[in-house]
Design an enzyme around this catalytic site. Structure first.
Site, PDB file in Angstrom:
ATOM      1  N   VAL A  82       0.871  -1.165   0.000  1.00  0.00           N
ATOM      2  CA  VAL A  82       0.000   0.000   0.000  1.00  0.00           C
ATOM      3  C   VAL A  82       0.911   1.218   0.000  1.00  0.00           C
ATOM      4  O   VAL A  82       1.796   1.336   0.850  1.00  0.00           O
ATOM      5  CB  VAL A  82      -0.936   0.026   1.228  1.00  0.00           C
ATOM      6  CG1 VAL A  82      -1.906   1.201   1.137  1.00  0.00           C
ATOM      7  CG2 VAL A  82      -1.692  -1.290   1.366  1.00  0.00           C
ATOM      8  N   ILE A  83       0.695   2.089  -0.966  1.00  0.00           N
ATOM      9  CA  ILE A  83       1.518   3.290  -1.088  1.00  0.00           C
ATOM     10  C   ILE A  83       0.674   4.504  -0.731  1.00  0.00           C
ATOM     11  O   ILE A  83      -0.429   4.684  -1.254  1.00  0.00           O
ATOM     12  CB  ILE A  83       2.118   3.409  -2.503  1.00  0.00           C
ATOM     13  CG1 ILE A  83       3.029   2.191  -2.762  1.00  0.00           C
ATOM     14  CG2 ILE A  83       2.891   4.715  -2.658  1.00  0.00           C
ATOM     15  CD1 ILE A  83       3.624   2.116  -4.144  1.00  0.00           C
ATOM     16  N   THR A  87      -5.006  10.955   0.482  1.00  0.00           N
ATOM     17  CA  THR A  87      -6.227  10.834   1.285  1.00  0.00           C
ATOM     18  C   THR A  87      -5.989   9.868   2.440  1.00  0.00           C
ATOM     19  O   THR A  87      -4.996   9.129   2.436  1.00  0.00           O
ATOM     20  CB  THR A  87      -7.395  10.302   0.428  1.00  0.00           C
ATOM     21  OG1 THR A  87      -7.133   8.931   0.099  1.00  0.00           O
ATOM     22  CG2 THR A  87      -7.578  11.121  -0.848  1.00  0.00           C
ATOM     23  N   HIS A  89      -7.256   7.105   2.873  1.00  0.00           N
ATOM     24  CA  HIS A  89      -7.451   5.728   2.400  1.00  0.00           C
ATOM     25  C   HIS A  89      -6.286   4.828   2.813  1.00  0.00           C
ATOM     26  O   HIS A  89      -6.493   3.689   3.252  1.00  0.00           O
ATOM     27  CB  HIS A  89      -7.613   5.744   0.876  1.00  0.00           C
ATOM     28  CG  HIS A  89      -7.812   4.398   0.267  1.00  0.00           C
ATOM     29  ND1 HIS A  89      -9.005   3.709   0.353  1.00  0.00           N
ATOM     30  CD2 HIS A  89      -6.966   3.607  -0.445  1.00  0.00           C
ATOM     31  CE1 HIS A  89      -8.884   2.545  -0.274  1.00  0.00           C
ATOM     32  NE2 HIS A  89      -7.656   2.461  -0.759  1.00  0.00           N
TER      33      HIS A  89
END
Length: 165
Positions: A82-83, A87, A89
Site C-alpha cells: 500500500v503506497i 487521502t 485511504h
C-alpha cells in the site's frame, strides 16, 4: 534502514508443511519481487505443498487468509503493498489489513507471515521487494517467519518429557 537487527532464523523441519501464499494484484513490479522471494524461501526450506492465490488488493488479504487457515494450511503468507496517497485511504487499508491478519493468526492458531509493505512512495516498496538492487527481501522474510513459526508450533504438539503420573 529498517532491516537492521533482523534475526538470522535457523529453520529445520519444514518438510511436509502445507503453505498458502496470498498476494495482492496492485503494484505489479513490487508484487513480482515479493512473490519471487516467497517462492525462493519455500524452495530453500523444502516446502513442496504450497499454493499461490491472488487477491484484488491488500484489503482482501485477511478474508482469504482466514479461509485458508480454516482449510488446514500450516502457514499462510500475506503479501501486499500500500503506497501512501493524498487521502486517509492509506491509513484505513493498512490498519484494516494488519488487524485482520493479526486476528486470523490469533483466532485460528495458524501463523500468518506478514509481507504487507506500507510505503510512503513506490521507491520504498522497490527497496524492500527483493528485486535486483533492493536492500531487503520482504517476501522471503515473511515466508521464512511463517515457516519458522509453523515448525515451532508443530514441535509443540509433541509431548514434553515425562508423564504426568
Amino acid at each position: 534502514m529498517s532491516g537492521e537487527g533482523a534475526p538470522k532464523l535457523e529453520l529445520s523441519d519444514c518438510e511436509g508443511l502445507r503453505v498458502a501464499v496470498i498476494a495482492s494484484q496492485w503494484h505489479e513490479r513490487i508484487m513480482g519481487g515479493l512473490l519471487d522471494g516467497a517462492q525462493r524461501a519455500l524452495k530453500e526450506y523444502g516446502v513442496e505443498d504450497s499454493v499461490v492465490l491472488r487477491v484484488p488488493g491488500s484489503f482482501e488479504l485477511p478474508v482469504v487468509a482466514k479461509a485458508l487457515a480454516e482449510r488446514g494450511y500450516d502457514a499462510v503468507v500475506a503479501l501486499g503493498v500500500v503506497i501512501r496517497g493524498g487521502t486517509p485511504h492509506f491509513d484505513y487499508v493498512c490498519e484494516a489489513a494488519t488487524m485482520g491478519l493479526v486476528q486470523v493468526s490469533a483466532n485460528t492458531g495458524v501463523p500468518v507471515g506478514f509481507g504487507l509493505l506500507t510505503c510512503d512512495d513506490e521507491q520504498q516498496g522497490l527497496d524492500r521487494a527483493g528485486l535486483e538492487g533492493s536492500r531487503e527481501d520482504k517476501g522471503f522474510e515473511a515466508t521464512t517467519a511463517a515457516l519458522a513459526t509453523a515448525a515451532l508450533l508443530r514441535g509443540l504438539s509433541a509431548p514434553v518429557g515425562g508423564s504426568a503420573g
